[in-house]
Design a protein around this motif. Structure first.
Motif, PDB file in Angstrom:
ATOM      1  N   ALA A  44       0.794  -1.230   0.000  1.00 20.62           N
ATOM      2  CA  ALA A  44       0.000   0.000   0.000  1.00 20.62           C
ATOM      3  C   ALA A  44       0.830   1.285   0.000  1.00 20.62           C
ATOM      4  CB  ALA A  44      -0.964  -0.012   1.182  1.00 20.62           C
ATOM      5  N   PRO A  45       1.943   1.370   0.738  1.00 17.19           N
ATOM      6  CA  PRO A  45       2.635   2.655   0.830  1.00 17.19           C
ATOM      7  C   PRO A  45       3.797   2.882  -0.137  1.00 17.19           C
ATOM      8  CG  PRO A  45       3.474   1.198   2.524  1.00 17.19           C
ATOM      9  CD  PRO A  45       2.416   0.427   1.772  1.00 17.19           C
ATOM     10  N   VAL A  46       4.212   1.878  -0.903  1.00 15.53           N
ATOM     11  CA  VAL A  46       5.471   1.972  -1.652  1.00 15.53           C
ATOM     12  C   VAL A  46       5.529   3.152  -2.617  1.00 15.53           C
ATOM     13  CG1 VAL A  46       6.826   0.829  -3.477  1.00 15.53           C
ATOM     14  CG2 VAL A  46       6.189  -0.431  -1.427  1.00 15.53           C
ATOM     15  N   ALA A  47       4.430   3.457  -3.313  1.00 16.32           N
ATOM     16  CA  ALA A  47       4.455   4.517  -4.331  1.00 16.32           C
ATOM     17  C   ALA A  47       4.790   5.883  -3.747  1.00 16.32           C
ATOM     18  CB  ALA A  47       3.126   4.574  -5.068  1.00 16.32           C
ATOM     19  N   PHE A  48       4.465   6.087  -2.461  1.00 12.83           N
ATOM     20  CA  PHE A  48       4.762   7.374  -1.810  1.00 12.83           C
ATOM     21  C   PHE A  48       5.924   7.228  -0.822  1.00 12.83           C
ATOM     22  CE2 PHE A  48       0.206   7.641  -2.906  1.00 12.83           C
ATOM     23  CZ  PHE A  48       0.220   8.792  -3.682  1.00 12.83           C
ATOM     24  N   GLY A  49       6.723   6.183  -0.962  1.00 16.03           N
ATOM     25  CA  GLY A  49       7.797   5.906  -0.017  1.00 16.03           C
ATOM     26  C   GLY A  49       8.897   6.937  -0.033  1.00 16.03           C
ATOM     27  N   ALA A  50       9.670   6.944   1.065  1.00 18.77           N
ATOM     28  CA  ALA A  50      10.838   7.834   1.196  1.00 18.77           C
ATOM     29  C   ALA A  50      10.488   9.274   0.844  1.00 18.77           C
ATOM     30  CB  ALA A  50      11.984   7.335   0.325  1.00 18.77           C
ATOM     31  N   ILE A  51       9.444   9.787   1.480  1.00 19.67           N
ATOM     32  CA  ILE A  51       8.979  11.170   1.287  1.00 19.67           C
ATOM     33  C   ILE A  51       8.612  11.432  -0.175  1.00 19.67           C
ATOM     34  CG2 ILE A  51       9.387  13.581   1.981  1.00 19.67           C
ATOM     35  CD1 ILE A  51       9.714  11.699   4.260  1.00 19.67           C
ATOM     36  N   GLY A  52       7.973  10.467  -0.799  1.00 16.85           N
ATOM     37  CA  GLY A  52       7.427  10.663  -2.140  1.00 16.85           C
ATOM     38  C   GLY A  52       8.415  10.602  -3.285  1.00 16.85           C
ATOM     39  N   ILE A  53       9.604  10.068  -3.041  1.00 20.92           N
ATOM     40  CA  ILE A  53      10.647  10.059  -4.066  1.00 20.92           C
ATOM     41  C   ILE A  53      10.229   9.371  -5.373  1.00 20.92           C
ATOM     42  CG2 ILE A  53      12.912   9.073  -4.624  1.00 20.92           C
ATOM     43  CD1 ILE A  53      13.030  11.710  -3.150  1.00 20.92           C
ATOM     44  N   PRO A  54       9.527   8.213  -5.349  1.00 15.93           N
ATOM     45  CA  PRO A  54       9.168   7.577  -6.627  1.00 15.93           C
ATOM     46  C   PRO A  54       8.392   8.492  -7.565  1.00 15.93           C
ATOM     47  CG  PRO A  54       8.809   6.050  -4.820  1.00 15.93           C
ATOM     48  CD  PRO A  54       9.114   7.384  -4.199  1.00 15.93           C
ATOM     49  N   ILE A  55       7.499   9.310  -7.009  1.00 21.54           N
ATOM     50  CA  ILE A  55       6.674  10.191  -7.840  1.00 21.54           C
ATOM     51  C   ILE A  55       7.408  11.481  -8.180  1.00 21.54           C
ATOM     52  CG2 ILE A  55       4.563  11.585  -7.803  1.00 21.54           C
ATOM     53  CD1 ILE A  55       3.263   9.244  -6.283  1.00 21.54           C
ATOM     54  N   ILE A  56       8.153  12.005  -7.223  1.00 22.53           N
ATOM     55  CA  ILE A  56       8.926  13.227  -7.492  1.00 22.53           C
ATOM     56  C   ILE A  56       9.959  12.968  -8.587  1.00 22.53           C
ATOM     57  CG2 ILE A  56      10.600  14.845  -6.498  1.00 22.53           C
ATOM     58  CD1 ILE A  56       9.120  14.434  -3.794  1.00 22.53           C
ATOM     59  N   ALA A  57      10.585  11.796  -8.544  1.00 20.79           N
ATOM     60  CA  ALA A  57      11.656  11.481  -9.498  1.00 20.79           C
ATOM     61  C   ALA A  57      11.164  11.375 -10.929  1.00 20.79           C
ATOM     62  CB  ALA A  57      12.341  10.168  -9.087  1.00 20.79           C
ATOM     63  N   VAL A  58       9.939  10.883 -11.133  1.00 19.93           N
ATOM     64  CA  VAL A  58       9.456  10.637 -12.494  1.00 19.93           C
ATOM     65  C   VAL A  58       9.040  11.928 -13.198  1.00 19.93           C
ATOM     66  CG1 VAL A  58       6.983  10.269 -12.055  1.00 19.93           C
ATOM     67  CG2 VAL A  58       8.154   8.938 -13.821  1.00 19.93           C
ATOM     68  N   GLU A  59       8.921  13.023 -12.460  1.00 17.56           N
ATOM     69  CA  GLU A  59       8.592  14.307 -13.095  1.00 17.56           C
ATOM     70  C   GLU A  59       9.670  14.709 -14.093  1.00 17.56           C
ATOM     71  OE1 GLU A  59       8.176  19.028 -11.918  1.00 17.56           O
ATOM     72  OE2 GLU A  59       7.621  17.523 -10.421  1.00 17.56           O
TER      73      GLU A  59
END
Length: 563
Positions: free
Chosen positions: A166-181
């Motif tokens: 459940a939490p992986v996509a927003f892990g480490a202070i949202g890095i997975p999503i921030i990085a893909v920008e």
């Protein structure tokens, strides 16, 4: 010496090239699931096969192939291996000093029910650690806690891996999503909104799924109020924070709300029957027959606070390490005017090393014709493992253990984790080979050829990326732009496709070789990786199917859900 990636290198065919690229993955599945090979042997032989394929099939120069593997192995040690060593070390300190007995008693005082303990620790507390630190810390720490409470090690590891979905996509202070920008050009906030309209469905379901796996349907419904509260409080908070605050805080706030809500609820509600594992029931029955009295020792609030202090300190350090501004200072990249952060920045600069990988940096030319940077990212002070080590140092004074015993425990931890570290180094080495040679790209491009069905198969790309790399961030960087381009060509909203990559990726985390190695290391199952893999693979595929269906519906019938 340069190497140009070519995704049609085998018979000038993308299909044949992708099939050859799949051989290391197929072998790894076979080695663990069928052959039941020890993790480090499966990892090393998979790496060897990938090296051979990269050189023979992809025409990769031998030095470049070996240097790519070496770069991955280094990354496997820092930050991933470093997190595992320090996490297990901190846990062992609490065991050696007797503090974990008090921790166990305090959890039992909330609930003796194994189902509810799983919701509190594997789901809620694990999600908090995922949001604050990511990498292997959530599974390592929460699984070790469950084992200390009396859970079977295999079950503890498997449940924590599944809960961590459940939490992986927003892990480490949202890095997975921030990085893909960066590679896609789509604002992180838009991706965050879309992921926040997919994962909450999974977040509601995961607590139910966990307990169903543990105890079966009947005993799951016995605690349905707790399951519902745990999942719905997490999911609602996840939706609100991801859609209105951004990708940085959904995990931390959702986990805290879920944890506090369930803890308070359990003060006023108890299940009719306490669920324990069959081995515990047999022990209790034998003890009753022999007129043995089994009582949990009572501890004062001060004793309980002291016992939990190492994990409270750990939470504090990890949270601080995750704050973006402080993270910049810890890695020597802070440019602000705050005097304290400037001082940290100077130390961070001294302990951050970013050397180019000799004879590899910019020597690989990708499909787009751009050189690929190859840099050792050695952030000593900024690594999450260092935050955990500092927590262990401070905990030394709290639990009152001598430096001699402290160092002895650290040495024991390194020895115990020798084989798991080899496993982690080898599988991350394979991930780097797969990316550098073009194997990952070939597999991704083949899936992108599914046309009108691409909305259904889009999450499979993320799942594949996390399976290979062990990281939702890496999977997003690997396939994010491919998702955008393919979605545009087939009439799918690119924001939905990129979000599906991240959401699909979370279901691959539980079978990633790195995650399997981390979980086994944390619970003392080194060499038993095959058993854990066999436990999680079916659940991974089932949850992936759910995400694929959700994405397909959102691309068609439920298109109004796309921001």
């Amino acid at each position: 010496m340069f190497f140009h990636q070519n995704v049609t290198t085998v018979g000038q065919s993308l299909v044949l090239t992708a099939l050859v690229s799949f051989i290391p993955i197929f072998y790894f599945f076979w080695a663990l699931a069928i052959k039941r090979m020890k993790g480090y042997m499966a990892g090393l032989t998979t790496l060897l096969i990938a090296l051979i394929i990269s050189v023979i099939a992809f025409k990769m120069p031998v030095p470049i192939a070996f240097l790519s593997a070496f770069q991955g192995a280094v990354y496997g040690m820092l930050p991933i291996g470093w997190i595992i060593v320090t996490s297990v070390f901190l846990y062992k300190l609490t065991v050696k000093t007797g503090q974990f007995n008090i921790i166990r008693s305090s959890v039992v005082s909330i609930t003796e029910d194994r189902r509810l303990q799983t919701l509190l620790i594997a789901f809620s507390f694990g999600a908090f650690l995922e949001g604050a630190a990511g990498f292997g810390a959530p599974v390592a720490i929460s699984a070790a806690l469950l084992v200390g409470l009396g859970f079977n090690p295999l079950y503890a590891a498997g449940l924590c891996l599944i809960a961590n979905t459940a939490p992986v996509a927003f892990g480490a202070i949202g890095i997975p999503i921030i990085a893909v920008e960066g590679p896609t050009g789509i604002p992180a906030m838009e991706i965050s909104k879309m992921v926040g309209r997919q994962l909450p469905f999974l977040s509601v379901f995961i607590p139910f799924f966990l307990i169903f796996i543990m105890a079966g349907l009947k005993k799951t419904f016995e605690i349905w109020p707790a399951i519902f509260l745990s999942g719905i409080s997490f999911a609602i908070t996840q939706y609100i924070t991801s859609n209105f605050l951004g990708p940085e805080l959904p995990d931390i706030l959702s986990a805290l709300v879920s944890l506090v809500a369930l803890t308070i609820f359990l003060k006023y509600w108890k299940p009719k029957a306490i669920f324990r594992f069959s081995s515990e029931e047999e022990f209790a029955a034998t003890a009753a027959t022999n007129n043995d009295v089994i009582k949990e020792q009572r501890y004062t609030k001060g004793q309980i606070a002291k016992a939990w202090s190492p994990f409270v300190v750990l939470t504090g350090f990890i949270s601080i390490w995750g704050i973006p501004t402080i993270k910049l200072a810890l890695t020597g990249h802070y440019t602000g005017t705050n005097s304290i952060l400037k001082g940290i920045n100077e130390l961070g600069s001294l302990l951050t090393f970013m050397p180019e990988v000799p004879f590899l940096h910019n020597k690989i030319i990708n499909e787009a014709g751009s050189p690929v940077a190859a840099i050792f990212k050695l952030e000593i002070l900024g690594a999450a493992g260092t935050a955990i080590l500092l927590a262990a140092i401070l905990s030394k004074f709290i639990v009152k253990i001598s430096w001699n015993q402290w160092l002895q425990t650290l040495g024991e931890t390194f020895i115990e984790l020798a084989y798991p570290l080899i496993t982690i180094g080898s599988v991350v080495g394979y991930a780097y080979i797969a990316n550098a040679s073009g194997m990952s790209t070939a597999l991704g491009m083949l899936l992108a050829k599914t046309g009108a069905l691409f909305p259904f198969f889009s999450p499979f790309l993320g799942w594949l990326g996390v399976l290979i790399t062990g990281s939702d961030t890496s999977a997003n960087l690997l396939f994010g732009n491919l998702q955008k381009i393919t979605a545009t060509s087939v009439g799918m909203n690119p924001v939905l496709a990129i979000a599906a990559n991240s959401s699909g990726g979370v279901t691959g985390k539980m079978i990633s070789p790195q995650s399997i190695a981390v979980a086994c290391a944390a619970v003392g199952l080194a060499g038993k990786e095959s058993e854990l893999f066999r436990f999680t693979i079916k659940h991974s595929l089932f949850l992936l199917l759910l995400i694929a269906i959700i994405t397909f519906l959102q691309s068609n019938i439920l298109s109004w859900m796309v921001p």
